[in-house]
Design a protein around this motif. Structure first.
Motif, mmCIF file in Angstrom:
data_model
loop_
_atom_site.group_PDB
_atom_site.id
_atom_site.type_symbol
_atom_site.label_atom_id
_atom_site.label_comp_id
_atom_site.label_asym_id
_atom_site.label_seq_id
_atom_site.Cartn_x
_atom_site.Cartn_y
_atom_site.Cartn_z
ATOM 1 N N PHE A 1 0.835 -1.198 0.000
ATOM 2 C CA PHE A 1 0.000 0.000 0.000
ATOM 3 C C PHE A 1 0.871 1.250 0.000
ATOM 4 C CE2 PHE A 1 -2.578 -3.335 2.000
ATOM 5 C CZ PHE A 1 -3.644 -3.338 1.111
ATOM 6 N N ASN A 2 0.323 2.343 -0.538
ATOM 7 C CA ASN A 2 1.126 3.561 -0.670
ATOM 8 C C ASN A 2 0.522 4.768 0.043
ATOM 9 O OD1 ASN A 2 -1.032 4.319 -2.289
ATOM 10 N ND2 ASN A 2 0.143 4.415 -4.200
ATOM 11 N N SER A 3 -0.560 4.560 0.794
ATOM 12 C CA SER A 3 -1.215 5.719 1.402
ATOM 13 C C SER A 3 -1.999 5.323 2.640
ATOM 14 C CB SER A 3 -2.134 6.404 0.388
ATOM 15 O OG SER A 3 -3.068 5.486 -0.143
ATOM 16 N N ILE A 4 -2.224 6.324 3.500
ATOM 17 C CA ILE A 4 -2.969 6.144 4.743
ATOM 18 C C ILE A 4 -3.947 7.307 4.886
ATOM 19 C CG2 ILE A 4 -2.807 6.092 7.271
ATOM 20 C CD1 ILE A 4 -0.065 4.873 7.022
ATOM 21 N N ARG A 5 -5.155 6.986 5.221
ATOM 22 C CA ARG A 5 -6.155 8.014 5.540
ATOM 23 C C ARG A 5 -6.245 8.131 7.058
ATOM 24 N NH1 ARG A 5 -12.431 7.320 5.447
ATOM 25 N NH2 ARG A 5 -13.232 9.435 5.184
ATOM 26 N N LEU A 6 -6.025 9.341 7.559
ATOM 27 C CA LEU A 6 -6.036 9.572 9.001
ATOM 28 C C LEU A 6 -7.325 10.287 9.399
ATOM 29 C CD1 LEU A 6 -2.361 10.752 9.687
ATOM 30 C CD2 LEU A 6 -3.331 8.455 9.958
ATOM 31 N N PRO A 7 -8.307 9.566 9.940
ATOM 32 C CA PRO A 7 -9.547 10.198 10.395
ATOM 33 C C PRO A 7 -9.299 10.995 11.681
ATOM 34 C CG PRO A 7 -9.848 7.836 9.955
ATOM 35 C CD PRO A 7 -8.381 8.100 10.026
ATOM 36 N N LEU A 8 -9.638 12.272 11.657
ATOM 37 C CA LEU A 8 -9.385 13.171 12.784
ATOM 38 C C LEU A 8 -10.680 13.502 13.514
ATOM 39 C CD1 LEU A 8 -6.979 15.712 11.002
ATOM 40 C CD2 LEU A 8 -6.400 13.536 12.100
ATOM 41 N N VAL A 9 -10.548 13.748 14.809
ATOM 42 C CA VAL A 9 -11.657 14.213 15.645
ATOM 43 C C VAL A 9 -11.324 15.638 16.080
ATOM 44 C CG1 VAL A 9 -12.950 13.843 17.778
ATOM 45 C CG2 VAL A 9 -12.194 11.878 16.417
ATOM 46 N N ALA A 10 -12.107 16.581 15.602
ATOM 47 C CA ALA A 10 -11.759 17.996 15.782
ATOM 48 C C ALA A 10 -11.659 18.404 17.239
ATOM 49 C CB ALA A 10 -12.778 18.875 15.055
ATOM 50 N N ARG A 11 -12.537 17.895 18.112
ATOM 51 C CA ARG A 11 -12.536 18.343 19.510
ATOM 52 C C ARG A 11 -11.272 17.917 20.261
ATOM 53 N NH1 ARG A 11 -13.467 14.348 23.177
ATOM 54 N NH2 ARG A 11 -14.369 12.427 22.346
ATOM 55 N N LEU A 12 -10.522 16.961 19.693
ATOM 56 C CA LEU A 12 -9.252 16.588 20.308
ATOM 57 C C LEU A 12 -8.178 17.639 20.052
ATOM 58 C CD1 LEU A 12 -9.132 12.778 19.440
ATOM 59 C CD2 LEU A 12 -10.023 13.877 21.511
ATOM 60 N N PHE A 13 -8.361 18.437 19.012
ATOM 61 C CA PHE A 13 -7.384 19.471 18.656
ATOM 62 C C PHE A 13 -7.801 20.851 19.159
ATOM 63 C CE2 PHE A 13 -6.827 16.024 15.690
ATOM 64 C CZ PHE A 13 -5.444 15.925 15.550
ATOM 65 N N ILE A 14 -9.094 21.087 19.235
ATOM 66 C CA ILE A 14 -9.619 22.339 19.792
ATOM 67 C C ILE A 14 -10.484 21.979 20.990
ATOM 68 C CG2 ILE A 14 -11.059 24.372 19.409
ATOM 69 C CD1 ILE A 14 -10.335 24.379 16.548
ATOM 70 N N GLU A 15 -10.088 22.451 22.157
ATOM 71 C CA GLU A 15 -10.825 22.120 23.374
ATOM 72 C C GLU A 15 -12.264 22.621 23.288
ATOM 73 O OE1 GLU A 15 -9.520 20.338 25.656
ATOM 74 O OE2 GLU A 15 -7.339 20.557 25.521
ATOM 75 N N GLU A 16 -13.179 21.888 23.898
ATOM 76 C CA GLU A 16 -14.579 22.307 23.949
ATOM 77 C C GLU A 16 -14.777 23.301 25.097
ATOM 78 O OE1 GLU A 16 -16.504 18.371 23.964
ATOM 79 O OE2 GLU A 16 -17.218 18.819 21.944
ATOM 80 N N GLU A 17 -14.188 24.461 24.905
ATOM 81 C CA GLU A 17 -14.248 25.564 25.869
ATOM 82 C C GLU A 17 -14.635 26.839 25.126
ATOM 83 O OE1 GLU A 17 -13.990 25.078 28.996
ATOM 84 O OE2 GLU A 17 -13.091 23.069 29.080
ATOM 85 N N GLU A 18 -14.982 27.874 25.881
ATOM 86 C CA GLU A 18 -15.423 29.119 25.256
ATOM 87 C C GLU A 18 -14.330 29.748 24.408
ATOM 88 O OE1 GLU A 18 -17.305 33.493 26.458
ATOM 89 O OE2 GLU A 18 -16.837 32.011 28.013
#
Length: 546
Positions: free
Chosen positions: A100-117
């Protein structure tokens, strides 16, 4: 050294305009855990009507149960270890070694931006992602960054990690802005990274028909997101999915990207591998004048060995879901693991209201889970890759003959009627069921002939009559072996051609399916095998490379 990819003439190419067909795996269950992958439930729970998220059916509810059973401080430590144990250099090297020559990385946005104001970026998650991308670069694996779970939710099902089974992203300005801010940040970080194939802006937006009324809002989101990414990054491909589980493309126009460097992403799961599913996709490719990438797909080996070779022949890459997960029968997972001892106690507490294990016992269970997901603890399923890439010892269903070059070149059928199964009906090849068909309830009292299941692909065998032929492309086998066919026939003479070699095979009085030797080979590399009936007729089930 890896080269940037871009689109050209409905294909994905590198800087030298050499075609690159992206063939790879998604790393679902890494950031985006789903119940059926994580081992905490089934797949069907995601399609229930509106509800708050159920226990252990998505990342946020799995995290909630870990906090309840193990404590908040342990939960944070668990996930930091989980992300690092799940996807390592060993995993990436393994995928690369299989072809194989590629990988798809599924991301979860709230892990990168905290669920804070306030907008608070979680640098630790960016570091985890960056380390994986570094490993992919070192192993020369292209990466597709997939926003699988945007801020709040874009799909309306559990795989978008929403708080409920509803769509919030397109009706919440704050959620849209935060999702675009994350894409801007990723573009800033990776704009000069050639191992990034591109950015997949959303996964399966508006998955169910009831959300179709939001399509104009989805297109507005794509437009604004692309504009802001392109102010930062003019190099990478934009991957776009339509609605209805990424099976529709009619919402798109040619000018989705001002740089015309975008790819239409479609999803295909096990369906009849013929022009019935490929034709409409090719039609959209022509209309939009862009490449197509099958960004999520999967099925049994009987299906993948035919489907993915068909995609490859039409210059369409694909990405199989998913690389590593709890073992499931007939899944095309490459690395599987067993659930740890005691895990059922956690699930029963979460789903059935059983007694909660002690904090100490719960932590021991989840510690064992962290060990189970390590590469060294997994069972490797190389046979899945062999079927997908059609390499080494592999079996090809006889009904999976080549079709791209058309009748008279890849096959020749004279059957005057339409196949009852609905499979490849345009080919005029006769097909029969291996197992007896069952009686359909509406007809069993009035029909003497059992009615077969429509589209019973896994149960079909090919019938070849005099002067009919079929061909198969044998992709890769680096050492010598034999080619056999599982078939039956009476008073039948075959002409078998393997490139420039011809063999005459007699099938006489074989009334039950039997392995018949066809020819020997020394090496296979996109080698054509042709089987023509000169006298009589036969029924063929499988071509086997051994």
């Amino acid at each position: 050294m890896m080269k940037y990819l871009h689109t050209f003439d409905k294909r994905i190419v590198d800087e030298d305009n050499k075609e690159v067909i992206l063939e790879g795996y998604a790393v679902g269950n890494w950031m985006i855990q789903e119940a059926y992958l994580f081992g905490s439930g089934s797949f069907d729970g995601e399609f229930k009507p509106f509800m708050r998220a159920e226990a252990m059916d998505r990342p946020r509810t799995i995290d909630q149960i870990i906090r309840e059973t193990c404590g908040s401080s342990y939960a944070k430590t668990f996930w930091n270890t989980y992300y690092r144990n799940y996807l390592t250099n060993d995993d990436i090297q393994y995928m690369k070694s299989l072809g194989f020559n590629s990988i798809r990385l599924p991301l979860v946005a709230r892990l990168f931006i905290e669920e804070e104001e306030e907008i608070v970026f979680n640098q630790d998650m960016f570091d985890i992602l960056d380390n994986v991308i570094k490993l992919c670069r070192e192993n020369e694996m292209y990466v597709i960054l997939d926003m699988h779970a945007a801020i709040t939710s874009q799909s309306g099902i559990g795989c978008d990690d929403g708080v409920d089974n509803s769509v919030h992203l397109f009706v919440e300005e704050e959620s849209m802005e935060r999702t675009i801010l994350l894409w801007e940040r990723l573009a800033h970080i990776y704009k000069d990274e050639p191992c990034i194939a591109g950015y997949e802006l959303l996964n399966e937006p508006l998955a169910l028909p009831k959300w179709d009324y939001m399509i104009p809002l989805l297109l507005d989101f794509y437009q604004h997101c692309i504009q802001r990414i392109r102010k930062i990054d003019q190099k990478h491909i934009i991957f776009l999915q339509g609605h209805r589980f990424a099976k529709r493309a009619d919402i798109f126009q040619r000018d989705m990207d001002p740089l015309n460097n975008w790819v239409l992403t479609m999803h295909i799961y096990e369906d009849l591998p013929d022009m019935g599913i490929i034709g409409p996709i090719l039609e959209e490719r022509e209309r939009l004048d862009v490449p197509v990438w099958i960004g999520e797909t999967g099925g049994s080996k009987h299906w993948t060995v035919v489907m993915y070779d068909l995609l490859r022949r039409y210059h369409m890459g694909y990405n199989v879901f998913t690389y590593k997960a709890v073992y499931r029968e007939n899944a095309c997972t490459l690395a599987t693991y067993a659930l740890p001892e005691g895990f059922s106690k956690i699930v029963n507490y979460a789903l059935k209201g059983s007694a909660k294990p002690t904090f100490k016992e719960s932590r021991e269970i989840f510690n064992r889970y962290l060990e189970a997901i390590k590469f060294a603890s997994c069972t490797l399923q190389e046979q899945e890759a062999n079927a997908i890439l059609r390499k080494n010892n592999v079996s090809i269903p006889a009904i999976g003959y080549d079709i791209v070059n058309g009748p008279g070149k890849d096959y020749s059928g004279t059957y005057p009627y339409c196949s009852f199964s609905g499979y490849r009906r345009e080919c005029h090849m006769q097909m029969v069921l291996e197992q007896p068909a069952y009686d359909h309830g509406d007809f069993k009292h009035i029909s003497s002939t059992p009615v077969p299941k429509y589209g019973d692909y896994n149960n079909l065998m090919l019938v070849l009559h005099k002067d009919e032929f079929v061909s198969y492309t044998l992709r890769e086998h680096n050492y010598e072996g034999d080619i056999l066919a599982h078939m039956k026939g009476e008073h039948c003479i075959l002409n078998v051609q393997l490139e420039d070699e011809y063999h005459t095979i007699y099938v006489d009085g074989v009334l039950e399916l039997k392995k018949i030797y066809l020819c020997h080979f020394h090496k296979l590399k996109n080698t054509k095998l042709s089987i023509r009936v000169c006298e009589g007729s036969l029924i063929m089930k499988t071509i086997m490379i051994e």
